[in-house]
Design a protein around this motif. Structure first.
Motif, PDB file in Angstrom:
ATOM      1  N   ASN A 153       0.846  -1.171   0.000  1.00 17.71           N
ATOM      2  CA  ASN A 153       0.000   0.000   0.000  1.00 17.71           C
ATOM      3  C   ASN A 153       0.900   1.245   0.000  1.00 17.71           C
ATOM      4  N   PRO A 154       0.827   2.076  -1.052  1.00 15.83           N
ATOM      5  CA  PRO A 154       1.736   3.222  -1.108  1.00 15.83           C
ATOM      6  C   PRO A 154       1.556   4.183   0.071  1.00 15.83           C
ATOM      7  N   TYR A 155       0.354   4.188   0.678  1.00 16.71           N
ATOM      8  CA  TYR A 155       0.118   5.097   1.806  1.00 16.71           C
ATOM      9  C   TYR A 155       0.812   4.622   3.082  1.00 16.71           C
ATOM     10  N   THR A 156       0.990   3.309   3.224  1.00 14.09           N
ATOM     11  CA  THR A 156       1.645   2.814   4.432  1.00 14.09           C
ATOM     12  C   THR A 156       3.098   2.413   4.160  1.00 14.09           C
ATOM     13  N   ALA A 157       3.508   2.489   2.897  1.00  7.87           N
ATOM     14  CA  ALA A 157       4.866   2.074   2.546  1.00  7.87           C
ATOM     15  C   ALA A 157       5.918   2.897   3.284  1.00  7.87           C
ATOM     16  N   GLN A 158       5.654   4.205   3.433  1.00 14.61           N
ATOM     17  CA  GLN A 158       6.606   5.072   4.142  1.00 14.61           C
ATOM     18  C   GLN A 158       6.810   4.619   5.584  1.00 14.61           C
ATOM     19  N   THR A 159       5.681   4.293   6.220  1.00  9.63           N
ATOM     20  CA  THR A 159       5.726   3.814   7.603  1.00  9.63           C
ATOM     21  C   THR A 159       6.489   2.500   7.680  1.00  9.63           C
ATOM     22  N   ALA A 160       6.159   1.597   6.750  1.00 11.46           N
ATOM     23  CA  ALA A 160       6.818   0.288   6.746  1.00 11.46           C
ATOM     24  C   ALA A 160       8.321   0.454   6.538  1.00 11.46           C
ATOM     25  N   TYR A 161       8.669   1.382   5.651  1.00 12.11           N
ATOM     26  CA  TYR A 161      10.091   1.631   5.374  1.00 12.11           C
ATOM     27  C   TYR A 161      10.794   2.116   6.639  1.00 12.11           C
ATOM     28  N   GLU A 162      10.109   3.038   7.327  1.00  7.99           N
ATOM     29  CA  GLU A 162      10.677   3.588   8.555  1.00  7.99           C
ATOM     30  C   GLU A 162      10.897   2.476   9.595  1.00  7.99           C
ATOM     31  N   ILE A 163       9.884   1.636   9.802  1.00 11.44           N
ATOM     32  CA  ILE A 163      10.010   0.605  10.846  1.00 11.44           C
ATOM     33  C   ILE A 163      11.029  -0.454  10.422  1.00 11.44           C
ATOM     34  N   SER A 164      11.144  -0.665   9.104  1.00 17.26           N
ATOM     35  CA  SER A 164      12.074  -1.696   8.641  1.00 17.26           C
ATOM     36  C   SER A 164      13.532  -1.295   8.855  1.00 17.26           C
ATOM     37  N   HIS A 165      13.770  -0.025   9.236  1.00 15.35           N
ATOM     38  CA  HIS A 165      15.129   0.385   9.578  1.00 15.35           C
ATOM     39  C   HIS A 165      15.626  -0.248  10.867  1.00 15.35           C
ATOM     40  N   CYS A 166      14.706  -0.786  11.663  1.00 17.80           N
ATOM     41  CA  CYS A 166      15.081  -1.363  12.965  1.00 17.80           C
ATOM     42  C   CYS A 166      16.172  -2.399  12.743  1.00 17.80           C
TER      43      CYS A 166
END
Lengths: 206, 252
Positions: B144-157
């Motif tokens: 989902n392009p709207y949640t992709a940014q969030t997912a990208y951010e959390i995937s930095h963990c």
């Protein structure tokens, strides 16, 4: 799936906010009548006495004593799970986290004394009705006055900070901005309630 | 700060010879050079493991890997705070610099800790996407392009453990899995295939040691070296588990 932990935690949260928070508000409301003097305060107490005894006792046990005991005992378990680290991480919220636990310990001891002496011993066993005069002579002892003021401040902080964490725990306030706004509003409310407390408790001494 | 004594850098290091031995501290002094960081300093000590008072000792043990704040391995407590040693610049630290292992985790030796508990927690919350052939994946669904940014951010963990070390509710006294694994559950719940296991993850988070152990001290979000908005996602997971609890009660 049963997830006992989840339901116990959420029950702990809701008990604190509704039952205990309600009880605190009732105390502040009724006791602030003391500002009107002996007659107003005693009349307020008499109004409460109009509630039929069995119903009154039912409320005291079911809506006050049981939630209090649950919140207190489960709260001890929660407080023991923390190793406080405000020394290294001195952020405001971490201090509030520490204060939430410190006030809890103080209130735990205070309430055993407060309820044990005034409700169970004085009102229950000796049958002396609580009145303006009784409270006045009781808190005119400076040590008791100070211990009561600290307890009220502790309870007010614990309740107001509890509203903030309630909003986080229940997923009501998600983002940092709304969490910050709620935190500030709750602390303002705590300040206001503390001032009201100082006013009515001080009025006994005048 | 570093201005007063540019020639040398002093370290006070909390050491421990084995998992069950008593911790002790030793002071080391190394020559200063520009842009020096804590990992490079520990390498200097390794080359010449002599304490400030001239005693030859066993070199200090620590862990590091990528040296660019991506792997998470060099997390330790520097001047009281959990952070990555590779990006802790000497010029920005107050001296003497205190180094200590992150005691939220079992210490193996000196600054080396055993972080396998975080891997166990990731297994517990099912921190992966199931692609075992149970369902069709040949035309992979898009993020989902709207949640992709969030997912990208959390995937930095990078599972470094800073948030666990900073959290007052994580440690030997508690069974809380900590912010990082909890928020990873949200990451996989956002994934178009991962979300099929959303209920399973949320039910796991409702168990003992799950998200209910969070005490809202909010140290995690301050400690995270990758600036993941941990408290925001913890609140989101709280919202999700509450909804899941209602489903558990009223759908049966």
């Amino acid at each position: 799936m049963i997830n006992t932990t989840f339901y116990l935690r959420r029950l702990h949260s809701i008990c604190g906010l509704l039952a205990l928070g309600g009880m605190l508000m009732e105390h502040i409301f009724t006791n602030s009548m003391a500002l009107g003097g002996s007659a107003v305060f005693n009349a307020a107490l008499e109004t409460m006495e109009l509630i039929p005894k069995p119903i009154f006792l039912g409320i005291e046990v079911g809506l006050i004593a049981v939630p209090f005991l649950f919140h207190g005992i489960y709260g001890i378990y929660i407080a023991l799970q923390a190793k406080n680290n405000t020394g290294s991480y001195g952020y405001a919220r971490n201090w509030q986290f520490l204060l939430q636990r410190c006030t809890a310990w103080y209130l735990l001891v205070f309430l055993i004394w407060h309820v044990g002496y005034l409700r169970i011993f004085t009102k229950g066993i000796s049958g002396t009705p609580i009145s303006y005069e009784l409270v006045q002579s009781y808190i005119s002892n400076p040590i008791i006055f100070v211990l009561y003021i600290i307890a009220m401040f502790a309870a007010i902080f614990h309740f107001c900070n509890g509203i903030t964490t309630f909003c986080m725990t229940w997923g009501i306030a998600k983002g940092p901005r709304i969490q910050c706004v709620i935190d500030k509003l709750c602390m303002l409310m705590a300040l206001a309630l503390c001032l009201v407390t100082v006013a009515y408790m001080g009025s006994y001494l005048l | 700060m570093a201005e007063q004594n540019k020639q040398t850098v002093t370290f006070i290091i909390e050491r421990q010879d084995g998992p069950d031995s008593k911790p002790y501290t030793q002071e080391f002094e190394i020559p200063y050079r520009p842009a020096l960081n804590v990992v490079a300093s520990l390498m200097e000590i390794q080359k010449n493991p002599v304490t400030k008072d001239g005693k030859k000792v066993a070199p200090v043990v620590w862990e590091c890997n990528c040296l660019e704040k991506v792997c998470g391995a060099c997390m330790m407590v520097i001047n009281g705070r959990a952070r990555q040693a590779c990006c802790a610049l000497i010029d920005e630290l107050e001296q003497p610099i205190h180094l200590a292992p992150a005691r939220t985790f079992p210490v193996i030796r000196d600054l080396l800790i055993d972080r396998s508990v975080m891997f166990e927690s990731l297994k517990r919350i099912q921190g992966w996407v199931e692609i075992d052939g149970t369902w069709e994946v040949k035309d992979a669904p898009i993020q989902n392009p709207y949640t992709a940014q969030t997912a990208y951010e959390i995937s930095h963990c990078m599972t470094c453990g800073c948030c666990l070390e900073a959290c007052p509710n994580v440690g030997p006294q508690s069974d809380f899995i900590g912010p990082a694994p909890t928020v990873q559950a949200y990451l996989f719940n956002l994934h178009p295939l991962g979300k099929f296991d959303k209920e399973k993850r949320l039910n796991t988070l409702m168990e003992k040691g799950g998200i209910t152990s969070c005490g809202n001290s909010q140290n995690c979000v301050q400690a995270c070296p990758k600036n993941i908005k941990l408290t925001t996602y913890l609140a989101q997971v709280n919202r999700d588990v509450n909804k899941q609890a209602l489903k558990n009660i009223f759908n049966k």
